[in-house]
Design an enzyme around this catalytic site. Structure first.
Site, PDB file in Angstrom:
ATOM      1  N   LYS A 167      -8.655   4.965 -19.140  1.00 13.66           N
ATOM      2  CA  LYS A 167      -8.997   5.270 -20.494  1.00 13.66           C
ATOM      3  C   LYS A 167      -7.580   5.296 -21.497  1.00 13.66           C
ATOM      4  O   LYS A 167      -7.271   4.033 -21.588  1.00 13.66           O
ATOM      5  CB  LYS A 167      -9.633   6.621 -20.383  1.00 13.66           C
ATOM      6  CG  LYS A 167     -10.611   6.752 -19.356  1.00 13.66           C
ATOM      7  CD  LYS A 167     -12.001   6.307 -19.657  1.00 13.66           C
ATOM      8  CE  LYS A 167     -12.608   6.118 -18.348  1.00 13.66           C
ATOM      9  NZ  LYS A 167     -12.815   7.434 -17.675  1.00 13.66           N
TER      10      LYS A 167
ATOM     11  N   ASP B 178      -7.348  17.576 -15.035  1.00 18.24           N
ATOM     12  CA  ASP B 178      -7.797  16.084 -15.436  1.00 18.24           C
ATOM     13  C   ASP B 178      -7.281  16.049 -16.908  1.00 18.24           C
ATOM     14  O   ASP B 178      -7.867  16.523 -17.695  1.00 18.24           O
ATOM     15  CB  ASP B 178      -9.131  15.884 -15.336  1.00 18.24           C
ATOM     16  CG  ASP B 178      -9.713  14.456 -15.546  1.00 18.24           C
ATOM     17  OD1 ASP B 178      -8.997  13.834 -16.171  1.00 18.24           O
ATOM     18  OD2 ASP B 178     -10.572  14.061 -14.899  1.00 18.24           O
TER      19      ASP B 178
ATOM     20  N   ARG C 126       0.826  -1.170   0.094  1.00 18.00           N
ATOM     21  CA  ARG C 126      -0.182   0.078   0.143  1.00 18.00           C
ATOM     22  C   ARG C 126       0.799   1.135   0.063  1.00 18.00           C
ATOM     23  O   ARG C 126       0.564   2.317  -0.611  1.00 18.00           O
ATOM     24  CB  ARG C 126      -1.019   0.012   1.430  1.00 18.00           C
ATOM     25  CG  ARG C 126      -1.797   1.235   1.230  1.00 18.00           C
ATOM     26  CD  ARG C 126      -2.995   1.049   2.150  1.00 18.00           C
ATOM     27  NE  ARG C 126      -2.939   0.575   3.485  1.00 18.00           N
ATOM     28  CZ  ARG C 126      -2.101   1.161   4.490  1.00 18.00           C
ATOM     29  NH1 ARG C 126      -1.698   2.711   4.278  1.00 18.00           N
ATOM     30  NH2 ARG C 126      -1.859   0.486   5.747  1.00 18.00           N
TER      31      ARG C 126
ATOM     32  N   TYR D 134     -16.006  15.532 -15.462  1.00 21.18           N
ATOM     33  CA  TYR D 134     -16.660  14.196 -15.269  1.00 21.18           C
ATOM     34  C   TYR D 134     -17.774  13.905 -14.220  1.00 21.18           C
ATOM     35  O   TYR D 134     -17.434  14.577 -13.172  1.00 21.18           O
ATOM     36  CB  TYR D 134     -15.236  13.207 -15.036  1.00 21.18           C
ATOM     37  CG  TYR D 134     -15.530  11.769 -14.695  1.00 21.18           C
ATOM     38  CD1 TYR D 134     -16.204  11.011 -16.099  1.00 21.18           C
ATOM     39  CD2 TYR D 134     -15.663  11.308 -13.638  1.00 21.18           C
ATOM     40  CE1 TYR D 134     -16.356   9.673 -15.692  1.00 21.18           C
ATOM     41  CE2 TYR D 134     -15.964  10.019 -13.656  1.00 21.18           C
ATOM     42  CZ  TYR D 134     -16.105   9.351 -14.547  1.00 21.18           C
ATOM     43  OH  TYR D 134     -16.355   7.666 -14.531  1.00 21.18           O
TER      44      TYR D 134
END
Ligand SMILES: *Cc1c(COP(=O)(O)O)cnc(C)c1O
Length: 393
Positions: free
Chosen positions: A208, A183, A58, A111
């Site tokens: 994407k 973004d 992590r 978004y």
């Protein structure tokens, strides 16, 4: 060879720089949750940062670090922070810069979930958001308050394809010491490098274009400075929105072909845009590669190409949209974008069908709007498919 000075394509293949002791050509999947220390003293040094050994996945993992370094190199940034999803990246940025009593200015046609978390979750923690048309600089100036701690842009915006002038917004923001986050999902660093244009933070849904094969959900944040990196990284670690080594491996593999994938998809998209612009059933089309795009010149200035995303309006509104969706054969009727396959969707009847009329208006969704992510198939087949589907509208 110093990869920092190498070209984009060489970085795509060779950046990352995790040396495998067995000489593996590809960074292996370090499928482990934890790493053993050489000694108690070594363990202590890993925790203080005096040694850069790995501790726990992590916190960091070689397979993930390979990807983080690569995307940071491609964006010309200081460092990358991989996340489990694009929304993991968005929320890590919000959590790092926003808190009780602070305010964010955000692109209106952002978004959906990047907006809805600011409307539904963050107000509980005393965060206020103003959504404006960031393509209009005066709207940004007017929205900034004394407590504005972040300007959050998406350009081109989803699904309107409206472009925000990154250089101009950064000038406005930096005069007031407000960081700017962009973004960059729709462009990828191949077409747009927000940090070079003045932004402080860039983020991606790597689901994407960066991965590009519709088989992974993943996110990434890249900062320009070490200070911002140090502010963001512990938030990702402690929120637990870290990436998984397997996910990192597949994303790194998909990324290697980013340039050739985008070149092909974009070449296809330019032809598809030409076809749609001249179709009698198409009312309007938004594509930065067409002279009819209201910000065509700005697009040329800040993007190295118009990309592979189109939105267009059908004459006949909602019913026409539904009819077209029910008749495509090659294009997949699906959300998401930036993959090797052509995807089409009709937000009014699909993704945004639950929104009120007002909600749709706010998000820039009209009944006739269709969104198309052009893939790398033979362009003749993509056009043939759209043509037969439009024939049934
Ligand atoms: C998909 C997307 C996101 C969210 O990413 P996930 O990987 O689905 O969490 C954020 N921004 C944009 C522009 C996107 O297209």
């Amino acid at each position: 060879m110093n990869l920092k000075e190498a070209g984009f394509n060489s970085k795509l293949i060779h950046s990352g720089g995790i040396k495998d002791p067995l000489g593996s050509a590809v960074t292996p999947i370090y499928q482990t949750s934890t790493f053993s220390f050489e000694s108690a003293a070594h363990g202590a040094k890993c925790f203080t940062g005096e040694s850069d050994g790995y501790i726990y996945t992590r916190i960091g993992n070689p397979t993930i670090m390979d990807l983080e370094r690569t995307v940071a190199d491609l964006e010309n940034g200081f460092g990358g922070i991989a996340t489990s999803s694009g929304m993991g990246a968005v929320n890590t940025v919000y959590m790092a810069y926003l808190g009780q009593g602070s305010h964010v200015v955000c692109t209106q046609a952002v978004y959906g979930p990047s907006r809805s978390v600011l409307e539904t979750i963050y107000p509980r923690f005393g965060v206020e958001a103003t959504f404006v048309n960031t393509a209009d600089l005066s709207e940004i100036e007017n929205a900034i308050q004394d407590n504005t701690k972040l300007i959050y842009l998406e350009t081109p915006a989803n699904p309107t394809m409206q472009i925000t002038d990154i250089v101009a917004v950064c000038k406005i923001a930096h005069k007031r010491n407000i960081p700017v986050c962009v973004d960059n999902t729709f462009c990828s660093p191949y077409l747009q490098k927000p940090l070079d244009l003045g932004a402080d933070i860039v983020l991606h849904s790597m689901t994407k274009f960066i991965n590009g094969h519709a088989d992974i959900v993943a996110g990434m944040i890249v900062t320009k400075t070490e200070a911002d990196f140090k502010k963001l990284r512990p938030i990702m670690i402690n929120l637990g929105c870290n990436m998984d080594p397997n996910q990192a491996f597949l994303t790194r593999r998909g990324l290697k072909t980013l340039a050739i994938r985008i070149e092909r998809a974009q070449a296809n998209c330019i032809k598809v845009a030409d076809y749609l612009e001249n179709h009698p059933k198409v009312a309007w089309i938004n594509y930065p590669g067409l002279k009819s795009h209201p910000q065509y010149e700005l697009g040329l200035r800040q993007m190295s190409g118009p990309g592979a995303m189109i939105s267009f309006g059908l004459k006949g509104g909602f019913k026409a949209g539904e009819a077209m969706m029910n008749n495509v054969q090659l294009a997949l009727l699906a959300v998401s974008l930036g993959g090797i396959e052509t995807l089409i969707q009709h937000p009014a009847s699909m993704t945004h069908s639950k929104l009120t009329k007002e909600g749709k208006e706010k998000a820039g969704i009209t009944d006739e709007l269709v969104r198309l992510s052009v893939g790398i198939e033979d362009v003749e087949d993509i056009i043939k498919d759209l043509d037969q589907a439009l024939g049934k509208v």
